[in-house]
Design an enzyme around this catalytic site. Structure first.
Site, PDB file in Angstrom:
ATOM      1  CB  THR A 156      56.331 -65.145 -22.710  1.00 15.38           C
ATOM      2  OG1 THR A 156      55.294 -66.224 -23.271  1.00 15.38           O
ATOM      3  CG2 THR A 156      55.518 -64.058 -23.270  1.00 15.38           C
ATOM      4  CB  VAL A 157      60.644 -61.697 -23.003  1.00 13.55           C
ATOM      5  CG1 VAL A 157      61.593 -62.128 -22.090  1.00 13.55           C
ATOM      6  CG2 VAL A 157      60.420 -61.462 -23.852  1.00 13.55           C
TER       7      VAL A 157
END
Length: 537
Positions: free
Chosen positions: A356-357
């Protein structure tokens, strides 16, 4: 608001917060942050900058997200907070029976079965059309350029890329996974630190998304390519599933914590778990010097909130209990009453019925964005649509195969989702966006940085740098290797099973931007556990 200035914390890495006036982008990769700043300087707003940064992250940090992933956003603009749920649904024709018929008793991690409709391209198009100032073609230019020309891989990125390659090399031997190797391991290995990696197919796909505002991905040439790949390799996903998809504007949910409103996206996301924990903790007083009692109560509240989330949270249509019941002050007090001096075994309650970013952006006009995007478990399903660079997510892995479970697999359903953006306001005015990425660490990270900010008056950088813990299951707790040893021992005496984790990235990666309401000055913090950076103007 002392947390705009205060710099220290007894067990933190001594880093300074970052200040700016005209604009700020905080994320996990320097090139992506600079891409967002470039858009701001070219006349874009914080929403344009968020889209540019997010698209760029699919290129320069593909170990965490991709074009074929999901996204959520909280957007403050013109005096109001807007929520966007850009998570996709499962294919219409998938079912527990169909998956079991293929020999699976649990949802697999890789291949077509856990693939759900990707929402990220839809999020970019929707945000651009509704709130952007620049065209999507201009906003995606930096990402397209990096995809076509390449960029030098950072040491942190190289490490995670190598880990993913080693797993995929052993487990993903079917020919349908070959395109992943062609795209992400063109030399038969993961790229090394400092090595240039580029993906022209990725660049062509981003250009197609820019030109069509995402329409091609769902109802055009890109949709046809995804459909054909699924059809040829035994997938459930069809062009009809893609064509029926649209991102959903939602009303954010919130709790009041010590005079501040903490906002999250409503279920199917797990942001409600962070809010439940804060609701429980709001009834306690925390002494800055009594770290053991603070950590103990945080952990206990988090365990209770996760137990409720695991049992009750899914797509709202399938939930037995309404969000307002799970977040009521009465239910929070009931759960708070279970917390004593000794670690408990968490069990779900029953409220009264009624890899995830993350990025944060702000501009001088007062717009602020909290945005999160992910493929899940690093590169996701291991599938890349041939000729496109589209790495497909495996978000469906979170579905249950138990027919009695609220999150049971069904066709056309959104699964329980781990990625959550956060936002804080006070007296109906924005304080700013925050987030901590990292699977089930995310609501735990939200609670820790919010309490560091509000209860202990830390500035954004200090709030992020403070040592973290995470609950795993039962009474098992992991702490960072720089977590104070004497506090870990005392938590053990309270019944917590403490393990020291040497890998700092296990505890999430966060970003924060706060706005000073009196001056408009922005103050930000970025993640010290990864390649976190802040671009300012």
């Amino acid at each position: 608001m002392e947390f705009f200035q205060r710099q220290t914390y007894p067990y933190a890495v001594p880093r300074q917060a970052t200040y700016a006036k005209k604009g700020m982008i905080a994320t996990s990769q320097p090139l992506a942050a600079q891409a967002g700043l470039e858009i701001l300087k070219n006349g874009g707003n914080a929403i344009d900058a968020a889209i540019a940064t997010a698209a760029c992250l699919t290129v320069v940090e593909p170990t965490s997200n991709g074009i074929g992933g999901d996204a959520f956003a909280l957007v403050w603009t013109k005096g109001k907070l807007h929520g966007l749920n850009a998570s996709g649904k499962s294919p219409k024709h998938i079912s527990v029976e169909a998956v079991k018929g293929l020999g699976y008793e649990e949802m697999p991690k890789y291949g077509w079965i856990p693939v759900t409709v990707p929402g990220a391209p839809g999020a970019w198009g929707e945000l651009s059309k509704k709130f952007g100032k620049l065209s999507l073609q201009e906003v995606l230019k930096p990402a397209i350029q990096y995809a076509n020309e390449g960029f030098p891989v950072s040491p942190t990125l190289s490490k995670f890329w190598k880990k993913a390659y080693e797993v995929y090399e052993q487990q993903l031997t079917h020919e349908m996974f070959q395109e992943w190797c062609t795209t992400f391991a063109p030399k038969g290995r993961a790229p090394a630190a400092g090595e240039i990696w580029h993906s022209p197919n990725h660049g062509k796909t981003l250009q197609e998304i820019a030109d069509s505002y995402g329409e091609s991905f769902y109802r055009g040439e890109l949709a046809e390519r995804i459909h054909q790949f699924s059809k040829e390799s035994g997938g459930f996903l069809t062009k009809d599933d893609l064509a029926s998809y649209h991102p959903e504007w939602v009303d954010p949910i919130q709790v009041n914590y010590r005079g501040y409103s903490i906002w999250e996206i409503p279920p199917n996301g797990q942001g409600i778990i962070a809010l439940q924990a804060l609701n429980i903790l709001d009834g306690f007083h925390f002494d800055e010097k009594d770290h053991v009692e603070t950590y103990h109560k945080q952990i206990e509240a988090m365990k209770l909130a996760f137990a409720d989330g695991e049992k009750h949270v899914s797509e709202p249509l399938f939930m037995k209990h309404a969000v307002r019941d799970l977040l009521s002050k009465e239910y929070g007090a009931l759960r708070r009453g279970l917390i004593g001096d000794y670690a408990l075994q968490p069990e779900a309650g029953e409220p009264a019925l009624s890899g995830t970013v993350y990025l944060a952006t702000a501009d001088q006009e007062g717009n602020m964005v909290s945005f999160i995007q992910s493929n899940y478990m690093g590169f996701g399903s291991g599938l890349v649509v041939p000729g496109t660079g589209i790495a497909l997510q495996n978000r469906g892995h979170n579905f249950s195969m138990d027919p009695s479970h609220v999150n049971v697999l069904a066709g056309g359903k959104r699964t329980y989702h781990t990625i959550i953006p956060g936002f804080m306001t006070k007296d109906n005015q924005p304080v700013g966006p925050f987030g901590v990425m990292g699977g089930f660490m995310q609501p735990q990270g939200h609670v820790q940085v919010i309490m560091n900010t509000i209860d202990f008056q830390m500035n954004p950088q200090a709030a992020l740098d403070a040592p973290r813990w995470q609950w795993l299951k039962d009474k098992q707790i992991e702490v960072e290797n720089r977590f104070p040893h004497h506090i870990a021992l005392e938590l053990g005496e309270k019944g917590h099973h403490i393990q020291v984790q040497l890998e700092p990235n296990s505890f999430g990666s966060g970003q924060i931007i706060w706005r000073n309401p009196a001056t408009g000055v922005l103050v930000g913090g970025t993640e010290s556990r990864t390649d976190g950076t802040i671009a300012t103007w």
